[in-house]
Motif scaffolding. Structure first.
Motif, PDB file in Angstrom:
ATOM      1  N   GLY A  61      -0.278 -16.007-112.785  1.00 54.07           N
ATOM      2  CA  GLY A  61      -0.974 -17.267-112.957  1.00 54.07           C
ATOM      3  C   GLY A  61      -2.476 -17.101-112.806  1.00 54.07           C
ATOM      4  O   GLY A  61      -2.968 -16.097-112.256  1.00 54.07           O
ATOM      5  N   VAL A  95      -1.277 -16.745-117.299  1.00 53.62           N
ATOM      6  CA  VAL A  95      -1.005 -18.158-117.588  1.00 53.62           C
ATOM      7  C   VAL A  95      -2.231 -18.959-117.145  1.00 53.62           C
ATOM      8  O   VAL A  95      -2.480 -19.133-115.953  1.00 53.62           O
ATOM      9  CB  VAL A  95       0.268 -18.644-116.859  1.00 53.62           C
ATOM     10  CG1 VAL A  95       0.555 -20.094-117.233  1.00 53.62           C
ATOM     11  CG2 VAL A  95       1.454 -17.754-117.209  1.00 53.62           C
ATOM     12  N   PRO A 128      -3.510 -22.385-118.381  1.00 50.66           N
ATOM     13  CA  PRO A 128      -3.267 -23.506-119.297  1.00 50.66           C
ATOM     14  C   PRO A 128      -4.540 -24.108-119.882  1.00 50.66           C
ATOM     15  O   PRO A 128      -4.592 -24.431-121.062  1.00 50.66           O
ATOM     16  CB  PRO A 128      -2.538 -24.527-118.413  1.00 50.66           C
ATOM     17  CG  PRO A 128      -1.936 -23.723-117.317  1.00 50.66           C
ATOM     18  CD  PRO A 128      -2.847 -22.568-117.089  1.00 50.66           C
ATOM     19  N   ARG A 129      -5.575 -24.225-119.061  1.00 55.87           N
ATOM     20  CA  ARG A 129      -6.813 -24.867-119.543  1.00 55.87           C
ATOM     21  C   ARG A 129      -7.763 -23.860-120.193  1.00 55.87           C
ATOM     22  O   ARG A 129      -8.838 -24.228-120.651  1.00 55.87           O
ATOM     23  CB  ARG A 129      -7.497 -25.589-118.379  1.00 55.87           C
ATOM     24  CG  ARG A 129      -6.701 -26.807-117.897  1.00 55.87           C
ATOM     25  CD  ARG A 129      -7.268 -27.398-116.620  1.00 55.87           C
ATOM     26  NE  ARG A 129      -6.960 -26.570-115.448  1.00 55.87           N
ATOM     27  CZ  ARG A 129      -7.868 -26.089-114.607  1.00 55.87           C
ATOM     28  NH1 ARG A 129      -9.127 -26.339-114.786  1.00 55.87           N
ATOM     29  NH2 ARG A 129      -7.499 -25.346-113.581  1.00 55.87           N
ATOM     30  N   GLY A 131       1.213 -15.933-108.935  1.00 56.72           N
ATOM     31  CA  GLY A 131       1.445 -16.176-107.530  1.00 56.72           C
ATOM     32  C   GLY A 131       2.580 -17.150-107.291  1.00 56.72           C
ATOM     33  O   GLY A 131       3.497 -17.286-108.114  1.00 56.72           O
ATOM     34  N   GLN A 167       2.868 -20.434-107.284  1.00 57.96           N
ATOM     35  CA  GLN A 167       3.113 -21.524-108.238  1.00 57.96           C
ATOM     36  C   GLN A 167       3.815 -21.015-109.492  1.00 57.96           C
ATOM     37  O   GLN A 167       4.756 -21.638-109.987  1.00 57.96           O
ATOM     38  CB  GLN A 167       1.792 -22.174-108.666  1.00 57.96           C
ATOM     39  CG  GLN A 167       1.123 -23.006-107.609  1.00 57.96           C
ATOM     40  CD  GLN A 167      -0.101 -23.722-108.181  1.00 57.96           C
ATOM     41  OE1 GLN A 167      -0.083 -24.216-109.307  1.00 57.96           O
ATOM     42  NE2 GLN A 167      -1.155 -23.764-107.410  1.00 57.96           N
TER      43      GLN A 167
END
Ligand SMILES: NC(=O)c1ccc[n+]([C@@H]2O[C@H](COP(=O)([O-])OP(=O)(O)OC[C@H]3O[C@@H](n4cnc5c(N)ncnc54)[C@H](OP(=O)(O)O)[C@@H]3O)[C@@H](O)[C@H]2O)c1
Length: 225
Positions: A66, A92, A94-95, A160, A162
């Motif tokens: 992440g 990852v 997302p933004r 991590g 999340q």
């Protein structure tokens, strides 16, 4: 170069000889933290677990982390402690907000994908992969389907908390490995987050083997059954 597997640990690595698997791993303190609030996580586990992490990278087609891990640790996600090839690196993000100066985006050590919700310029030497949105979040099943379409079917989700938790909640992991270190942090970054079980009967249970890794103990859950 294929990854070298110590014979003593064959049962740990045998499932990973398959053509497709998805494994999430977290190293944590006994009280469930994977890093200090502001610091790095790389000293929680001992050298034996670090060897294991590098072996997992060598066995994987792709390693997924992440955005929070890239910001906190600036990892290279390469294979250095054992023999084997570097996996494709997938962040990852997302933004698409990560700065380009992180090592995964700059070092050219392996192909690197930034998984984001919108098209746009990728950081450094990375390639942007546009992934579907579901319920406001990046749809990890779509990410894994796109990776499979590229021939990347052995997936190591390295953190991590999340990111591993989201993969687990979405039912996307075949194996979950938690490596407990004999230390107490008292606070910091939480590791795995799972929905609260209303009763013991509803607890998440799965076949599990344990492995000593130096002073640490690895719990290897088989979620595929
Ligand atoms: N001990 C270990 O095994 C280990 C391993 C790796 C990392 N770490 C530690 O873990 C900490 C970082 O973990 P973390 O849980 O805070 O962060 P993380 O899982 O590395 O990254 C969290 C970020 O990933 C994005 N994300 C991932 N999946 C998503 C999805 N399906 N949909 C939307 N966004 C998604 C979100 O980014 P946006 O906020 O941009 O939306 C989210 O904030 C650091 O302290 C690091 O040192 C420990």
């Amino acid at each position: 170069m294929s990854a070298a597997i110590p014979p003593a640990d064959e049962s740990l690595y045998a499932p990973l000889q398959a053509a497709a698997w998805r494994l999430g791993h977290l190293g944590q303190s006994l009280d469930g933290f994977i890093g200090t609030a502001g610091g790095r996580a790389d000293a929680i586990n001992g050298p034996e677990n670090l060897d294991h992490l590098h072996r997992l990278r060598a066995l994987a087609d792709a390693v997924v982390v992440g955005a929070g891990t890239v910001v906190a640790d600036d990892p290279r996600l390469t294979v250095r402690r054992v023999a084997g090839d570097n996996p494709v690196r997938v962040v990852v993000d997302p933004r698409g907000a990560l700065l380009p100066d992180h090592r995964v985006f700059q070092d050219g050590a392996a192909p690197t994908l930034q998984a984001s919700l919108e098209p746009g310029p990728a950081p450094g030497r990375a390639e942007r992969l546009v992934v579907a949105r579901r319920d406001g979040a990046l749809a990890l099943d779509d990410l894994f389907a796109q990776l499979a379409a590229r021939g990347l079917r052995r997936i190591f989700v390295e953190g991590g908390g999340q990111t591993v938790s989201r993969c687990l909640a979405a039912g996307l992991l075949d194996r979950l490995q938690l490596c407990l270190a004999p230390l107490l942090l008292g606070g910091g970054r939480r590791g795995l987050a799972v929905p609260e079980a209303a009763s013991m009967a509803e607890a998440l249970r799965a076949p599990c083997r344990t492995y000593a890794m130096g002073a640490d103990v690895l719990f290897d859950f088989d979620l595929s059954v």
